[in-house]
Design an enzyme around this catalytic site. Structure first.
Site, PDB file in Angstrom:
ATOM      1  N   ASP A 177       0.901  -1.153   0.000  1.00  0.00           N
ATOM      2  CA  ASP A 177       0.000   0.000   0.000  1.00  0.00           C
ATOM      3  C   ASP A 177       0.935   1.197   0.000  1.00  0.00           C
ATOM      4  OD1 ASP A 177      -1.538   2.224   0.672  1.00  0.00           O
ATOM      5  OD2 ASP A 177      -3.021   0.993   1.688  1.00  0.00           O
ATOM      6  N   HIS A 178       1.069   1.845  -1.163  1.00  0.00           N
ATOM      7  CA  HIS A 178       2.148   2.829  -1.272  1.00  0.00           C
ATOM      8  C   HIS A 178       1.968   4.008  -0.311  1.00  0.00           C
ATOM      9  CE1 HIS A 178      -0.680   4.598  -4.158  1.00  0.00           C
ATOM     10  NE2 HIS A 178      -0.098   5.740  -3.889  1.00  0.00           N
ATOM     11  N   HIS A 240      -6.124   2.513   1.651  1.00  0.00           N
ATOM     12  CA  HIS A 240      -5.330   3.699   1.991  1.00  0.00           C
ATOM     13  C   HIS A 240      -5.853   4.447   3.234  1.00  0.00           C
ATOM     14  CE1 HIS A 240      -3.484   2.916  -1.759  1.00  0.00           C
ATOM     15  NE2 HIS A 240      -4.369   3.497  -2.523  1.00  0.00           N
TER      16      HIS A 240
END
Ligand code: NAP
Length: 484
Positions: A177-178, A240
């Site tokens: 999950d950047h 996110h």
């Protein structure tokens, strides 16, 4: 100040989908930047893998073009691009068939760190994991990196976890999950757990509420078919925004270690209350002056998919009972902006005159643009005129604090890929965490499907539907304005 580059061992990194959009925009330019920073040791290689036929040289050209497109001019030069290109190889492979697997098995070395990045559609994650295992390509120490989306509900996430678990141990699986790779997100942990200032106040007694906003200006253009099956809740909130909420709300882990951190995040997810209908606002953007609307990109003219969602979320635990977390995210909004805002309570008693002006402290954690934090504190307005109070920001914008080094702060993907090579899973989601997130998300989605709720139409370029403003107004609070 000089940025510290931690050396890593030599590696072979295979990027399935190495010619795709994500690889070209983020992964390969990010690797080039790490190469320039001296973090790609002697002999480390990157192997692109996709169905199309390319020679190594054609792949090198494709990567060089991507670097020219996505790395700013001052941060690249022809000589380093050429040197980096020599580390690149390409194998034509079919994730669903036999083509290319023996060639890949011959190429990937057994005596270096092996990492396999699944930068392909989610329908191929299982196929690739199974074939890596079948062709004995991945050793016991190998790592796999799995892109989002990780399932579309609890059932599919469980099935995917099970397929991956057939071939890999949990400590080999890096669910990316950047958002977790962003400098500010990690700084949130540093601010909370490396200072005595905040943690004693970090609870329902002193914090009035928290806002988490991830606003985008882009439309769903080109992704309409995918987005119709997803929507903002699945595409953004379940991953996110949930991760940002967890890092804001979690208890201090006993140490900064992957399982200690992930255990605490998991406890937060498990403490989330179900969200009643009155605490959910869904929206879909209408037509702009050119007639461009959500529906224009959807395959279904009657689509009820939300391109915007706002939720009031309660956490049932000792620390947070009574302090709501308001989440919102959407497309085609006024500005691109992601931030976490922690609103502290007013002082319990003011010694100053009523009209002196009094402001609650607000801590803003900005993820984009201009990663940084600011804390608003109240001081006396300078000059004569009695005791007038004003609030001023204590600004911690990284660009100012780090000076010219700020541009060298690695982008989220660069940092996360290097964590994979180092074998550090702290900033990656564990299987049980993802499943817990879906367990909370699924009933919310089922609820609006059963009720047949229609999303509210909102104007492109606005802050979302009016009802989302009301979600806070009715609690006598206000969203921070979405601004550039
Ligand atoms: P994309 O542009 O469609 O690229 C897909 C890549 O997979 C291509 O290299 C394609 O090359 C290869 N591929 C397709 N079928 C294959 C098969 N059967 N065997 C081997 N290779 C195959 O997709 P993307 O946008 O890069 O996205 C990749 C993944 O990242 C997706 O899971 C997506 O959800 C996720 N993601 C993307 C972004 C983004 O900004 N793009 C952001 C977050 C997450 P060939 O056609 O030559 O095989």
């Amino acid at each position: 100040m000089v940025s510290r580059v931690i050396p890593v061992e030599s590696f072979d990194l295979v990027i399935f989908g190495g010619t795709g959009d994500l690889a070209r925009r983020k992964i390969l330019p990010g690797l080039y930047r790490r190469f320039c920073a001296g973090q790609m040791p002697e002999g480390a290689r990157v192997i692109g893998a996709a169905r199309a036929d390319h020679t190594d040289d054609e792949f090198r050209k494709l990567v060089a073009d991507s670097i020219k497109e996505f790395v700013p001019a001052g941060r690249r030069d022809a000589a380093t691009i050429k040197d980096f290109a020599e580390r690149l190889h390409y194998v034509s492979i079919d994730a669903r068939g036999d083509k290319g697997w023996s060639a890949l098995a011959k190429l990937v070395r057994k005596d270096v760190i092996q990492a396999f990045y699944f930068s392909v559609g989610p329908g191929l994650f299982g196929d690739i994991a199974t074939r890596l295992h079948k062709h004995k390509l991945a050793g016991n120490e190998a790592r796999i990196v799995v892109e989002k989306p990780f399932g579309r509900d609890l059932e599919s996430a469980k099935a995917l976890n099970a397929v991956l678990a057939d071939s890999f141990d949990e400590n080999q699986i890096y669910r990316i999950d950047h958002y977790l790779g962003k400098e500010t997100v990690q700084n949130l942990m540093a601010v909370r757990f490396a200072n005595v200032l905040f943690e004693p106040l970090w609870n329902a007694q002193y914090i009035d509420h928290v806002q988490i906003t991830v606003a985008e200006t882009v439309s769903v253009e080109g992704r309409g078919a995918y987005y119709d099956k997803s929507g903002a809740m699945r595409d953004m909130v379940q991953n996110h925004l949930m991760q940002l909420l967890c890092l804001t709300a979690m208890e201090p882990p006993s140490k900064f270690d992957p399982d200690a951190v992930r255990d605490e995040k998991l406890k937060v997810i498990r403490a989330l209350d179900p969200v009643p209908a009155e605490n959910i606002v869904r929206g879909q953007y209408g037509a702009d002056k050119d007639g461009d609307s959500y529906i224009a990109h959807s395959e279904n003219p009657a689509s009820k998919t939300e391109s915007f969602i706002a939720l009031k979320v309660d956490i049932s635990n000792w620390r947070w009972k009574g302090t709501p977390f308001y989440l919102r995210t959407g497309k085609r909004l006024k500005a691109r902006m992601s931030e976490i805002i922690v609103h502290f309570k007013e002082t319990p008693h003011s010694i100053f005159e009523e009209d002196a002006g009094s402001h609650a402290n607000v801590l803003t954690i900005r993820l984009q643009p201009d990663e940084g934090m600011d804390l608003r504190v109240t001081i006396k307005e300078p000059g004569p005129g009695g005791m007038r109070l004003v609030d001023v920001p204590l600004d911690m914008t990284f660009a100012d604090a780090l000076g010219p080094d700020a541009e060298d702060v690695p982008d989220a993907y660069e940092r996360l890929i290097m964590d994979v090579i180092r074998g550090n899973q702290t900033l990656f989601m564990r299987g049980d965490e993802v499943e817990a997130a879906w367990s909370w998300t699924d009933p919310i989605i089922e609820g609006w499907q059963q009720r047949g709720d229609q999303p509210k139409t909102y104007e492109p370029g606005s802050s979302g539907p009016e009802d989302a403003l009301m979600l806070l107004h009715r609690d006598a609070r206000r969203w921070r304005e979405i601004r550039k």
